[in-house]
Design a protein around this motif. Sequence first.
Motif, mmCIF file in Angstrom:
data_model
loop_
_atom_site.group_PDB
_atom_site.id
_atom_site.type_symbol
_atom_site.label_atom_id
_atom_site.label_comp_id
_atom_site.label_asym_id
_atom_site.label_seq_id
_atom_site.Cartn_x
_atom_site.Cartn_y
_atom_site.Cartn_z
ATOM 1 N N ILE A 33 -18.949 13.094 19.990
ATOM 2 C CA ILE A 33 -19.605 13.384 19.055
ATOM 3 C C ILE A 33 -20.383 14.711 19.405
ATOM 4 C CG2 ILE A 33 -21.610 12.479 18.104
ATOM 5 C CD1 ILE A 33 -20.306 9.650 17.638
ATOM 6 N N ASP A 34 -20.844 14.847 20.595
ATOM 7 C CA ASP A 34 -21.671 15.885 21.307
ATOM 8 C C ASP A 34 -21.028 17.216 21.063
ATOM 9 O OD1 ASP A 34 -23.877 14.363 21.954
ATOM 10 O OD2 ASP A 34 -23.225 14.504 24.006
ATOM 11 N N THR A 37 -21.280 17.985 17.317
ATOM 12 C CA THR A 37 -22.606 18.386 16.802
ATOM 13 C C THR A 37 -23.044 19.601 16.983
ATOM 14 O OG1 THR A 37 -23.097 15.865 17.047
ATOM 15 C CG2 THR A 37 -25.157 17.558 17.081
ATOM 16 N N GLY A 40 -22.223 22.139 14.663
ATOM 17 C CA GLY A 40 -23.003 21.784 13.523
ATOM 18 C C GLY A 40 -22.094 20.805 12.629
ATOM 19 N N ALA A 42 -21.112 17.016 11.309
ATOM 20 C CA ALA A 42 -21.456 15.649 11.438
ATOM 21 C C ALA A 42 -20.460 14.846 12.165
ATOM 22 C CB ALA A 42 -21.910 15.058 10.254
ATOM 23 N N ALA A 44 -19.805 10.365 13.568
ATOM 24 C CA ALA A 44 -20.298 9.153 13.703
ATOM 25 C C ALA A 44 -19.180 8.424 13.753
ATOM 26 C CB ALA A 44 -21.073 8.854 12.416
#
Length: 88
Positions: A33-34, A37, A40, A42, A44
Motif C-alpha cells: 500500500i505504501d 501511496t 499518489g 489509492a 486498500a
Amino acid sequence: PRPDGAELLTWLQAFPSFGFVLSVDPAKVAAVIDKFTARGLAAAVIGQVNAGSTVSLVSGEARSQIWDWKHATFISGRHTSGGRSAII
C-alpha cells in the motif's frame, strides 16, 4: 477505495479496467500500500483469498460473483498458492 460521494454502481461502471487487484501476503500489505501511496495512487485491502475459483464482491450479507476461474481465465494461466492472502 471509492471516492467520497460516488455511488457504488456508478463508480464500478466508470472505469471497469482502471485498477489493480493484487493478492498479497498479509505481512506485506502495508509495504505494498505504501508503494502505491508514494506515487499518489489509492490502495486498500478490499477482501481476502479463500479456497475456490470465484471472485465475489461482498457487502454485509450481500454477495455478487463477478468471476469464476473454472469457466474463464482472466488474463492467462493459473496460479494457486494454497495459502491465504489479502486482496488489495
